[in-house]
Design a protein around this motif. Structure first.
Motif, mmCIF file in Angstrom:
data_model
loop_
_atom_site.group_PDB
_atom_site.id
_atom_site.type_symbol
_atom_site.label_atom_id
_atom_site.label_comp_id
_atom_site.label_asym_id
_atom_site.label_seq_id
_atom_site.Cartn_x
_atom_site.Cartn_y
_atom_site.Cartn_z
ATOM 1 N N GLU A 39 26.195 33.882 -58.965
ATOM 2 C CA GLU A 39 25.516 32.708 -59.637
ATOM 3 C C GLU A 39 26.285 32.268 -57.880
ATOM 4 O OE1 GLU A 39 23.411 29.214 -59.587
ATOM 5 O OE2 GLU A 39 23.122 31.378 -60.175
ATOM 6 N N GLY A 43 23.113 32.516 -56.027
ATOM 7 C CA GLY A 43 22.384 31.573 -56.776
ATOM 8 C C GLY A 43 21.361 30.741 -55.835
ATOM 9 N N GLU A 44 21.170 29.777 -56.459
ATOM 10 C CA GLU A 44 19.939 28.862 -55.521
ATOM 11 C C GLU A 44 21.197 28.026 -54.479
ATOM 12 O OE1 GLU A 44 17.153 25.354 -56.802
ATOM 13 O OE2 GLU A 44 17.226 27.075 -57.783
ATOM 14 N N ARG A 45 22.079 28.004 -55.655
ATOM 15 C CA ARG A 45 22.538 27.207 -53.823
ATOM 16 C C ARG A 45 23.937 27.626 -53.876
ATOM 17 N NH1 ARG A 45 22.834 21.125 -55.608
ATOM 18 N NH2 ARG A 45 23.900 20.177 -53.389
ATOM 19 N N PRO A 46 24.757 28.551 -53.443
ATOM 20 C CA PRO A 46 25.050 28.986 -53.412
ATOM 21 C C PRO A 46 27.061 28.048 -52.684
ATOM 22 C CG PRO A 46 23.867 30.207 -51.526
ATOM 23 C CD PRO A 46 23.205 29.195 -52.110
#
Length: 159
Positions: A39, A43-46
């Protein structure tokens, strides 16, 4: 060879982190699991990034650098904070650590970042000597502080 980590590398990154924790005599503190790493890195916002040092002959990862962006209010630009740099003992001296730091320095130069920073344990004389041989200098006038566990929870809850 240095390459950017991919989601398929999460298990080996996790293993390398555990090896680093053992080397630093802090295995019990390394609690992150593979899903948390996946994540954080992909993830969507590393929140972090990783590069792997790969053995030229075997193609196997022998080290890694895990980093994230910081920001200098004085310089007005981002920099890189190197959270972890680790090369397996049997691969040390092969240029992997230097290659990882060279890649991060290249990213800084390419993106206009003005700092590449990290911390090193005071007892890790081999690492300190290596870093100083590259031109890095200790920031002796600063002391790192950290809140964790109960102290963090207490302050965060207003206690």
């Amino acid at each position: 060879m240095i390459r950017t980590a991919t989601p398929a590398d999460v298990p080996v990154i996790h293993t390398l982190i555990r090896e680093l924790a053992a080397y630093e005599k802090a295995s019990e503190e390394a609690r992150a699991d593979e899903e948390q790493l996946r994540e954080a890195l992909f993830g969507e916002r590393p929140a972090a990034f990783a590069h792997l040092a790969v053995d030229d002959e075997s193609g196997e990862p022998v080290g890694f650098a895990l980093w994230f962006l910081n920001f200098s209010t004085w310089r007005g630009v981002h920099g890189i904070y190197l959270e972890d740099l680790y090369v397996r003992p049997e691969a040390r001296g092969g240029g992997h650590g230097r290659a990882l730091l060279t890649e991060l320095a290249r990213i800084c130069v390419e993106r206009g970042y003005e700092r590449l920073e990290w911390s090193v344990l005071n007892w890790n004389r081999p690492a300190i000597g290596f870093y100083e041989s590259l031109g890095a200098r200790p920031q002796d006038e600063w002391t790192v502080y950290r809140l964790t566990d109960g102290a963090l929870a207490a302050l965060g809850s207003g206690r």
